[in-house]
Design an enzyme around this catalytic site. Sequence first.
Site, PDB file in Angstrom:
ATOM      1  N   ASP A 204      33.464  -5.900  10.093  1.00  0.00           N
ATOM      2  CA  ASP A 204      32.198  -5.680  10.769  1.00  0.00           C
ATOM      3  C   ASP A 204      31.382  -4.600  10.051  1.00  0.00           C
ATOM      4  OD1 ASP A 204      30.654  -6.244  13.264  1.00  0.00           O
ATOM      5  OD2 ASP A 204      30.968  -4.101  13.606  1.00  0.00           O
ATOM      6  N   GLU A 234      30.903  -8.715   6.585  1.00  0.00           N
ATOM      7  CA  GLU A 234      29.683  -9.072   7.326  1.00  0.00           C
ATOM      8  C   GLU A 234      28.481  -8.398   6.667  1.00  0.00           C
ATOM      9  OE1 GLU A 234      27.297  -8.570  11.527  1.00  0.00           O
ATOM     10  OE2 GLU A 234      28.665  -7.049  10.792  1.00  0.00           O
ATOM     11  N   ASP A 301      25.966 -13.625  16.683  1.00  0.00           N
ATOM     12  CA  ASP A 301      24.834 -12.709  16.500  1.00  0.00           C
ATOM     13  C   ASP A 301      23.512 -13.432  16.268  1.00  0.00           C
ATOM     14  OD1 ASP A 301      26.093 -10.213  16.796  1.00  0.00           O
ATOM     15  OD2 ASP A 301      26.813 -10.242  14.738  1.00  0.00           O
TER      16      ASP A 301
END
Length: 465
Positions: A204, A234, A301
């Site tokens: 992340d 990410e 997201d």
Amino acid sequence: MTVPYWVADSVFYQIFPDRFANGDPTNDPQNVHPWGNPPTLWDFQGGDFLGIMHHFDYLLDLGITAIYLNPIFQSTSNHRYNTSDYYKIDPKLGDIKDFQNLLDLAHRNNIRIIIDGVFNHCGRGFFAFNDLLENEDHSPFRKWFHTTSFPLEAFTPGEAINYTAWWKIKSLPKFNTDNPQVRQYIFDVARYWVELGVDGWRLDVPNEIDDDAFWQEFRHVVTSVNEDAYLLGEIWTADPRWANDKHFDGLINYPLRDALLRLLQTGTLDMPHFANKVETLLSTYPRENVYSMYVPLGTHDTERLFTKVRCNTQKAKLAFLFQFAYPGAPAIYYGDELGLQGEKDPDCRRAFPWNQSSWNLELYYWVKTLISLRKRLPSLRKGEYISVFTDNSNGHYIFSRSLGDEQVVIAMNASDHPQHIDIPVSKLGWQDGRQVLDLFTNKRVNVFGNILPIDLPPWSGTWLS
Ligand code: CA
């Protein structure tokens, strides 16, 4: 080769664990919402590991070969990006035994599982931050975070003022990863779960740990346990810093998704710009990293694919057709294969609709077909990408994937009109008289005059070989 051998051959399926399936109502929180309620920031709907196991046949039948799980560690939120305990499975999902059973079930079926590593920040419930809240500058964890004064204003409304937090969100205190103790803690966590059997980490916001040595060490720790573990960063932009043998094997290919979805919104991106974008991305990274990208059409997201294309099934099918023909592992966000809708989060985190009456079966069977063709045709997974023909005024884009004797031509009609396309095939070495098979209709077309003539309905495409 520095990337895991299996990634380019994979089809990923992303699961947001609270919303895929509820296999054990006894671990639901007391205020659980009914399955299928419109998602909110706060609600739980009861999804868990047993639910995934109970529906494993669905995943096998669909044909996916790898799973990316959003965070699974103990946390107070439905998304679990505010970790309380990096060594503990969230009891709302099951226990460590359940997780091991899920891993075993997956591995018995040659399915790999990667999990979400959130190491830039933790939650306020994390033991070291809790100690700091209680003991302030007497805390032994004084240097685990970036603080400027005490007491820490961690619960009053507003932005974080006297400690650093992700986007100044008080519930997400940022680690001080310059502290060797913090580094060691994170590396130990990374090692622990890979030793337990997970097949990699999706990391992340790794660019917020702006430290090449940190990630090089992280990579070393993980690959020394399992050299085939996948490290997925990410990163939202096209940035070669992050995909190489010192950082991550692959990135989440959001720039590709953006180009594709803009192409499908009439008038927002013309064909030459689309072609330039998707072809430039192929040379932005080392080849092996390009082929190890994680290629999504939507995630937890983003808006969901079907919403993004305004519920146009043809456009959704065309998006999947391109995704499954592009280098990198195609990734399906749970439910996108049957047209589940959702605006940006939290709406894109809806519960999986197990009642088939709401499924878009045309889309579902299309995705299944794409998966099986991609698994059957190595050129789509490992072949060279050759741009064949771009026609801006009519919205055509033709490219091929080729590996050894196997050549697949991908033809797209991104326009509102049915189109006849004369594909120039001399570049492919296809001679007159050659019979070419449409892989979806099984119709044969003959090459004549160095041309392969095909017809495509509006917003559609096909694969020819
Ligand atoms: Ca449950």
